[in-house]
Enzyme design. Structure first.
Site, mmCIF file in Angstrom:
data_model
loop_
_atom_site.group_PDB
_atom_site.id
_atom_site.type_symbol
_atom_site.label_atom_id
_atom_site.label_comp_id
_atom_site.label_asym_id
_atom_site.label_seq_id
_atom_site.Cartn_x
_atom_site.Cartn_y
_atom_site.Cartn_z
ATOM 1 N N GLN A 42 -9.792 -2.007 -4.442
ATOM 2 C CA GLN A 42 -9.995 -3.277 -5.139
ATOM 3 C C GLN A 42 -11.304 -3.842 -4.622
ATOM 4 O OE1 GLN A 42 -7.508 -6.735 -4.050
ATOM 5 N NE2 GLN A 42 -6.498 -5.395 -2.586
ATOM 6 N N GLU A 49 -8.363 -1.047 0.655
ATOM 7 C CA GLU A 49 -7.718 -0.222 1.688
ATOM 8 C C GLU A 49 -8.041 1.269 1.569
ATOM 9 O OE1 GLU A 49 -3.839 -1.696 0.779
ATOM 10 O OE2 GLU A 49 -3.808 -3.073 2.489
#
Lengths: 728, 728
Positions: free
Chosen positions: B592, B478
């Site tokens: 991530q 994100e």
């Protein structure tokens, strides 16, 4: 009961029965206060579902969606009672001879009833409370319990941080103590970090002497327990002196509160009442209105003045009067144009130092207003549609959709309801005219007016038709969102620009040094002043010369006439709700009459004939019952001026009953401050026909036929006036 | 203390000192529960600033901005104590020999300390509590106080509706009573109107016999008071049996709670423990993992399993596992892809009936998912990014700007983070593969997979380049918002379409009638199935053939390499915070690693060489410390597969310490459920190298060098397996 506590006709709000279904309405109308803090009229001993709450100025804390709201005060008024294990409340036994009454002269709220519990124990309870009008941070409660049977009485009295604003908890306890007969609590708002020191001093007496309290500390709830075994006929008297000191008012709020509460004990109930009553007497001398021949009108005007006087910030210029005063959670205590146009004039004419407080609040907010203008690509100061702690805009842009949980609907007022900037300018100008307070003008008022003019001149857009336009705005009539050339907005803007020009000329002539400094600070020059007048002259106002009607906004006359559906009798919802948000916009149905509002503020724009034509046309198309609560009082003023005295009186009663009779069904959320201020204007500007003149004032009375005499206390240009209008 | 209460090595979470600064972390990690309700590890007697709270599934209520959250349970665990007027708490006296310990085998939380008050009074206190694992609605607390000096003890025990969710009050009391030793309270959520019946039965003993309670009713707080004058050496034992019954589970919740609490008294502490402990033993037999040679890893994996097992809905399929389990307020208990991709596999492989509950929760939400797809102009079911009571999207579109109070910032995840729909499909498919549960597939799973495929086929857009694209999406990383052709999203979508095609073929062959009904219900035909395969084949995935690197999204390789600023040691904030929201998007810094996540879920897409290349490339560019808490465990799995065992162990420890050591500084808000589930996957799929095969399973162990033995309990295709992996 003191001699002064005898109910006085025309001065007492009375309730002889309690109905749980109306408890929130009662809480609102029995609100008391002192211009620093208020307390809704709920019960010390509690009641299921109650919304008893206190509010004080400046204790803002963050709230989701709505920006900021005043944190409801820690529960300082609570006194819990038990007969053995049985709680004593209005819902826990048989109640007889209930009475609640508010003395508007002194702000003392009294309540009494006889209680008989399920096990037969019985007592007479009598409560009195007031918030000291001469000491901003002090309040007192007194309870007398007379045992009608042997009574094992237990009383808890203390302070509690466990309060909420409609489900939101604002306070965190940061310190507490119980010692002797004193409970202390320090709390801090969770987001804004404001500390409040709270101290309660208790005194409990029975015939055999003082009862000593036992400490009962729970986190956030320092409490004292008093126990007494009363024989039949014996009385217990419990007095609670409470001091609430916020960090703005003392370096060590808790220490200051402790001292104040200790002092209060020394003065005692009688001593504190005497100074508080004296302070109230001065207020009433400054603003009382007497109406002979109409008890409802008499009580209503005094009630309106009472509610405004307890909520107006008396001790700070960093706060203002919220739309719902300090009497409830409605509109989250935010400040709208309601203040400047509806409430502030009451103070300009009766206690100008309080009007000055309110205007200085706007002056302190100029930074925020300038930022708002800059963000919209405009110059000068654009006042926020909703204002709270700092004067930054706090109107939400999105709110939860009440009809579709989980979805959001946009709110346009913050971006589009521009007129508030002219409303602030109008109030500043009016204050100057009424008071002649030149120092205020130089220090604060001029900036409010000139900076707003800069905004208007940069907001209006010159178009090929040779006019200036303000497009996609919202006027006072919020049934029509996003309209072009709203007459009220454009005329007020033009007035504002003219007034600013006149002020500039006056300053240049009388205060040339000050004027030079202002020009430098605000970046003003002759070209800009000339531009103001050009914009003022060029702002387009739709007008029908043959009928004399001003068109509320461009295209209003093309809309559908009111549909039949609106004219149903006994409705309980607004025309907007009946037709739907979109559909109502396609009709001439209006929430409040913009053009009549304009006639009220700028009567010089209307010939007598035009006034009558517009009054007749727009009055018929206004949702007086469930549109804006701001409307009826102004409709009354304009109807009176147009010679429609009976209609004016109908509108007057509508305004008078807004809260006292809960005419709109929403008084639970708090007093409608604008309706209260409007009611005063309906009496003064409508029925008395009061006008300022160049060298003083005059009246053109047109009294309702039941009124035998009207007397008005005012202060004009520093002089106390008592205007007596007998029935001709 | 029972024999079973002796601390067992590898099974006990222990704390030998209490620090107020860490109290919220302690509350989180000492959370106990039973798959119906949980209670954070705070103290019965309270502590200043505590955030002790209980949560139960399905008790949703409205919250501004965030839609819905679980209403924190009424305070059922409270026991207030005084020595005379002096409260007994950890902050009110001198504390010695403090100890708190959680027995992971049985879910019993114990705490003891010696307290000496300012006036010299002293006592030893010992608390134990558990939430019955065999009776969803029951919990028990036992307190023993031993007087070390003469002790005038007062204890209040009862129930309280005065609780909040970070400042928001959800409950209104609607009924209460105290009688004998029983306190009863009925509460209702204010917006959703859910009723909960709460009953506490108390039992208080001193050497001379039972102590009778005295009722102390305050509104919303039915309480019993117990008083005892203890001589030195005497003990008081107070036991509190609490039943909480929501309206979903009984027609008369309060009556049902009353009966359950009365029953509990008859079973008593020992009887209730015996059935609760037995239920726990079954759970551990199904899922325990033994790690010899690494006590930290051993405790961490059991702690992770404990936390997932107490929060997973065991008694309903109308709830799921929130991102922060039932252990705090983080993410408002909303359900994200964390559940299906990180937590649900643990249950598919160990207690498949619970995995089925979680998947049926999504199936119940299909209406909402279909509405969401339809509103976006797509077909099939688009699962919400955040899901709560009903499966409607509850991601807010605007939230308050944390850096600019009063302003709002848009949230795009709800509209753009599409991959959750494939994640649900993946979990349903995986459940089928692991369990062979055909009935579930027919009743629920097929719809989840097929309906999601319809969504993907309608969301992907054919472009002139001959490919299908998903543009302006957000992937798991994100830090980069609104990207085109996110590799993770596109590959999962393609996988989903292929899987749906394979499922369709299987259904057509093995369950032709059922398949015909599904086709009719979902509007499927051969043309659409063909289209699915065309889209699956055509979805564009950026790939560099020479390096073997998949590009995280189109244009990622053109971004700046990591700036020096990111590589500072000892930072305490994320790279996004360091660089700023806009700036981080211009770099290759990732929250991530999408591509490694893909390698984890779809290993067949990568050759061994490509896996190593991508692992080496993306691992270096990931914010392992303060990026997503979902990342480290998966980075561990992929590093292990790539042969980087030491790096895999470093990532494993990072995941293990997320909550136990509060490695990211935000464990206060609740357990990181995905990190817990990921930890299990790191052991099973990473270090054990477990894989399903067509006819069973195999392992390819690669243990960290300290691990002497690894044993894993699983259930595959209905068969209990105990996998023993000795050190080779």
């Amino acid at each position: 009961m003191d001699a002064t506590d005898q109910p006085a006709p025309g001065w007492t709000l009375d309730e002889a029965e309690f109905h749980a279904s109306g408890q929130h309405h009662g809480e609102t109308i029995f609100t008391i206060g002192n211009g620093q803090q208020c307390l809704r009229g709920g019960f010390e001993e509690g009641y299921p579902g109650e919304r008893t709450a206190g509010f004080a100025h400046r204790l803002w804390d963050a709230v989701p969606v709505f920006g900021e709201e005043l944190a409801a005060l820690p529960r300082w008024w609570g006194v819990q009672l038990w007969a053995g294990e049985q709680p004593i409340r209005l819902d826990t036994g048989r109640i007889e001879d209930y009475r609640r009454s508010l003395d508007l002269r002194t702000g003392v709220l009294s309540r009494s009833y006889r209680w008989q519990g399920p096990d037969g124990a019985a007592a007479e309870l009598s409560w009195q409370r007031f918030i000291d009008f001469s000491r901003p941070q002090l309040a007192v409660i007194r309870l007398t319990v007379r045992a009608l049977t042997p009574l094992p009485l237990r009383a808890w009295a203390g302070l509690s941080a466990a309060v909420e604003n409609s489900g939101l908890v604002h306070w965190a306890p940061v310190g507490q103590q119980v010692s002797g007969n004193r409970a202390e609590l320090a709390v801090r708002t969770r987001t804004s970090g404001i500390t409040l020191g709270c101290v309660a001093e208790l005194s409990c007496r029975v015939p055999s002497g003082e009862v000593e309290g036992v400490g009962l500390e729970q986190t956030g709830e320092p409490t004292l327990e008093y126990r007494a075994e009363l024989a039949r006929g014996e009385e217990l008297q419990l007095t609670k002196y409470v001091a609430l000191v916020p960090e703005f008012e003392a370096e060590q709020p808790l220490v200051a509160a402790r001292e104040l509460a200790a002092q209060a004990v020394h003065f005692g109930w009688v001593g504190l009442r005497s100074s508080s009553d004296a302070a109230w007497a001065q207020v009433w001398e400054a603003c009382d209105i007497e109406i002979d021949g109409d008890p409802e009108a008499q009580l209503a005007i005094r009630f309106a003045l009472f509610q405004l006087n307890i909520a107006v910030p008396r001790f700070t210029d960093r706060a203002s009067l919220g739309a719902k005063t300090l009497s409830g959670l409605g509109y989250r205590h935010h400040v709208f144009w309601d203040t400047e146009i509806f409430m502030l004039p009451v103070f300009s004419f009766t206690q100008p130092e309080l009007a000055a407080n309110l205007l200085r609040y706007r002056w302190h907010g100029l930074d925020g207003a300038r930022r708002k203008a800059a963000e919209a690509g405009r110059r000068g100061a654009q006042f926020p549609w909703e204002s709270a702690a700092t004067g930054e805009e706090v109107t939400p842009r999105w709110i939860p959709d009440p009809d579709h949980p989980g979805r959001q609907v946009p709110v346009l007022s913050g971006d589009r309801e521009l007129h508030v900037t002219a409303d602030v300018g109008y109030a500043a100008w009016q204050y100057w005219q009424v008071t002649n307070d030149q120092q205020f003008l130089l220090d604060y008022g001029a900036e409010l007016i000139l900076d707003g003019a800069q905004f208007w001149a940069s907001a209006a857009v010159a178009e090929p038709d040779g006019h200036y336009h303000l497009r996609q705005v919202i006027g006072p009539d919020e049934y029509h969102e996003v309209v072009d050339d709203n007459a009220f907005t454009n005329q007020l803007a033009a007035w504002h620009l003219h007034a600013a020009g006149a002020l500039a000329a006056w300053l240049a002539e009388h205060q040339p040094q000050h004027w030079a400094r202002l020009c430098a600070e605000l970046g003003l020059d002759a070209a800009e002043l000339a531009h103001w007048l050009e914009v003022a002259a060029g702002l387009y106002v739709p007008f029908e010369p043959e009928s004399g009607l001003i068109e509320q906004f461009a295209g209003y006359f093309d809309l559908d006439e009111l549909p039949e559906a609106l004219l149903q009798p006994n409705r309980t919802v607004s025309w907007q709700r009946l037709l739907g948000f979109e559909e109502v916009q396609r009709t001439r149905a209006i929430k409040q009459p913009d053009v009549l509002m304009l006639a009220h503020l700028l009567p010089e724009l209307f010939t007598a004939e035009q006034l009558r034509a517009n009054q007749a046309f727009y009055d018929l198309r206004t949702d007086h019952e469930y549109g804006s609560s701001l409307g009826p009082a102004i409709s009354s003023v304009v109807a009176a001026r147009a010679g429609e005295i009976e209609l004016a009186y109908v509108h007057f009663l509508r305004a008078a009953r807004t809260d006292l009779a809960d005419a709109r069904g929403n008084a639970d959320d708090g007093i409608h401050g604008a309706a209260a201020g409007g009611l005063w204007q309906a009496v003064v500007f409508g029925f008395a026909g009061f006008e300022l003149t160049a060298d003083g004032w005059r009246t053109r009375p047109r009294l309702p036929h039941t009124w035998r005499r009207l007397a008005i206390n005012l202060t004009v240009r520093g002089r106390r006036e008592r205007i007596e209008i007998p029935r001709p």
